[in-house]
Motif scaffolding. Structure first.
Motif, PDB file in Angstrom:
ATOM      1  N   THR A 263       1.058  -1.118   0.098  1.00 15.79           N
ATOM      2  CA  THR A 263      -0.008  -0.112   0.056  1.00 15.79           C
ATOM      3  C   THR A 263       0.806   1.210   0.099  1.00 15.79           C
ATOM      4  OG1 THR A 263      -0.104   0.036   2.602  1.00 15.79           O
ATOM      5  CG2 THR A 263      -1.934  -1.237   1.393  1.00 15.79           C
ATOM      6  N   THR A 264       0.628   2.217  -0.358  1.00 18.86           N
ATOM      7  CA  THR A 264      -0.596   3.117  -0.924  1.00 18.86           C
ATOM      8  C   THR A 264      -0.487   3.729  -1.836  1.00 18.86           C
ATOM      9  OG1 THR A 264      -1.405   3.475   1.652  1.00 18.86           O
ATOM     10  CG2 THR A 264      -2.418   4.895  -0.075  1.00 18.86           C
ATOM     11  N   ILE A 265      -1.603   3.611  -2.885  1.00 21.72           N
ATOM     12  CA  ILE A 265      -1.384   4.492  -4.266  1.00 21.72           C
ATOM     13  C   ILE A 265      -2.268   5.454  -4.202  1.00 21.72           C
ATOM     14  CG2 ILE A 265      -2.007   3.647  -6.861  1.00 21.72           C
ATOM     15  CD1 ILE A 265       0.453   2.196  -5.608  1.00 21.72           C
TER      16      ILE A 265
ATOM     17  N   ALA B 262       0.984   7.634  -8.102  1.00 21.11           N
ATOM     18  CA  ALA B 262       2.094   7.766  -7.038  1.00 21.11           C
ATOM     19  C   ALA B 262       1.770   6.485  -6.120  1.00 21.11           C
ATOM     20  CB  ALA B 262       2.421   8.991  -6.428  1.00 21.11           C
ATOM     21  N   GLY B 263       3.070   6.049  -5.627  1.00 18.29           N
ATOM     22  CA  GLY B 263       2.828   4.807  -4.585  1.00 18.29           C
ATOM     23  C   GLY B 263       3.993   4.923  -3.755  1.00 18.29           C
ATOM     24  N   ASP B 264       3.592   4.536  -2.494  1.00 14.59           N
ATOM     25  CA  ASP B 264       4.899   4.643  -1.421  1.00 14.59           C
ATOM     26  C   ASP B 264       5.527   3.273  -1.910  1.00 14.59           C
ATOM     27  OD1 ASP B 264       2.805   2.567  -0.257  1.00 14.59           O
ATOM     28  OD2 ASP B 264       3.970   2.638   1.425  1.00 14.59           O
TER      29      ASP B 264
ATOM     30  N   LYS C 242       5.308  -0.304  -6.748  1.00 18.96           N
ATOM     31  CA  LYS C 242       3.942  -0.557  -6.818  1.00 18.96           C
ATOM     32  C   LYS C 242       3.490   0.068  -8.067  1.00 18.96           C
ATOM     33  CE  LYS C 242       4.068  -0.420  -1.670  1.00 18.96           C
ATOM     34  NZ  LYS C 242       3.490   0.270  -0.577  1.00 18.96           N
ATOM     35  N   VAL C 243       3.869   0.957  -8.812  1.00 17.39           N
ATOM     36  CA  VAL C 243       3.443   1.648  -9.927  1.00 17.39           C
ATOM     37  C   VAL C 243       4.208   1.124 -11.229  1.00 17.39           C
ATOM     38  CG1 VAL C 243       3.121   3.687 -11.153  1.00 17.39           C
ATOM     39  CG2 VAL C 243       2.792   3.571  -8.427  1.00 17.39           C
ATOM     40  N   PHE C 244       3.380   0.629 -12.233  1.00 20.29           N
ATOM     41  CA  PHE C 244       4.134   0.131 -13.411  1.00 20.29           C
ATOM     42  C   PHE C 244       3.277   0.784 -14.652  1.00 20.29           C
ATOM     43  CE2 PHE C 244       3.751  -3.090 -10.190  1.00 20.29           C
ATOM     44  CZ  PHE C 244       5.084  -3.534  -9.862  1.00 20.29           C
ATOM     45  N   ALA C 245       4.248   0.728 -15.741  1.00 16.75           N
ATOM     46  CA  ALA C 245       3.603   1.113 -16.972  1.00 16.75           C
ATOM     47  C   ALA C 245       3.329  -0.064 -17.672  1.00 16.75           C
ATOM     48  CB  ALA C 245       4.515   1.710 -18.035  1.00 16.75           C
TER      49      ALA C 245
END
Length: 275
Positions: free
Chosen positions: A52-54, A66-68, A84-87
């Motif tokens: 988490t978190t997004i 954005a993500g932690d 935690k963030v992907f293209a």
């Protein structure tokens, strides 16, 4: 899935024209390889790292996600620098919350699904088509979710037909909902969403939307132990990406660091964040 001994040729299924969906092909030929089709022990809950978190918000040109960086397992920090963030393709992004291993595997399958469609059809899938494909994958994971291995992604992309950024959220059953302005998922989402509500406004420029996202993650980390705040000593900053008419790309770490440094400095005399 393999050729018969001595033949040295691929099975007929590989040489026959079929669906443009890679997931459907795997489901027909080797369904046990799909995440949602695997048998698990009868244990009702499985302990695994969770992420988490997004936060996602629309601005004047597109969408910022954005993500932690923290992943937890119970009361233990399992990982401090998780991505935690992907293209997922040229014009879409996904942020993940829930069971980290299953979520990352789902994202990789989703990336292959979109690439496979583009190669077969010769065109990019529509943004709503992408959102619906992800919805089907989440629905296929329902069995694992009932055993505690939940996956709840947040999908964002730039709609070339409409000329605007769009955000889609999901529930555990694959239900899909379009978010008009901003959204947040994960254990710190309630705190992050409250922060974004106070700071967001229509027409934000990219730098302003980055500041809003960092502020929201800072507030989430302040009240949610599973959300990682800015780690100045280890130089770990949130993962931030944006998608607009120019495509999906990650915000340079140096730019994120500068905004995080400004936010931390601004709160030094007032940690509560009130203005």
């Amino acid at each position: 899935m393999t050729a018969s001994p001595g033949q040295g040729r691929l099975p007929a299924a590989y040489l026959t024209a079929g669906s443009s969906s890679f997931t459907e092909f795997v489901g027909a030929q080797a369904p046990e390889l799909l995440p949602g089709r695997r048998a698990l022990p009868s244990t009702p809950m499985v302990e695994a790292p969770h992420g988490t978190t997004i936060v996602a918000l629309r601005d004047g040109t597109g969408v910022l996600v954005a993500g932690d960086r923290r992943a937890t397992m119970g009361h233990v920090i399992a990982n401090r620098d998780m991505e935690k963030v992907f293209a997922t393709d040229e014009f879409s992004l996904v942020g993940i919350a829930g069971t980290a291993g299953v979520a990352i595997e789902m994202v990789k399958l989703f990336q292959v699904e979109l690439e496979h469609y583009e190669k077969i059809e010769g065109v990019l899938m529509s943004l709503e088509g992408k959102a619906n494909r992800l919805s089907a994958m989440i629905r296929g994971n329902l069995g694992l979710a009932m055993q505690g291995l939940t996956v709840v992604p947040l999908f964002a992309g730039y709609d070339l037909a409409r000329g605007t950024g769009r955000i889609f959220s999901y529930d555990l059953t694959g239900g899909m909902y379009e978010e008009r302005e901003h959204h947040s998922i994960g254990s710190g989402s309630h705190f992050a969403r409250g922060a974004v509500k106070k700071l967001w406004r229509p027409g934000l420029d990219p730098q302003e939307s980055l500041r809003v996202a960092v502020e929201a993650l800072y507030d989430a980390a302040d009240d949610d132990s599973a959300t990682g705040g800015p780690d100045v000593q280890r130089r770990l900053w949130p993962t931030v990406a944006r998608v607009d008419a120019e495509g999906a790309r990650f915000v340079p770490e140096a730019e994120v660091e500068q905004v995080v440094t400004d936010v931390v400095a601004a709160r030094a005399g007032n940690p509560g964040g009130a203005r």
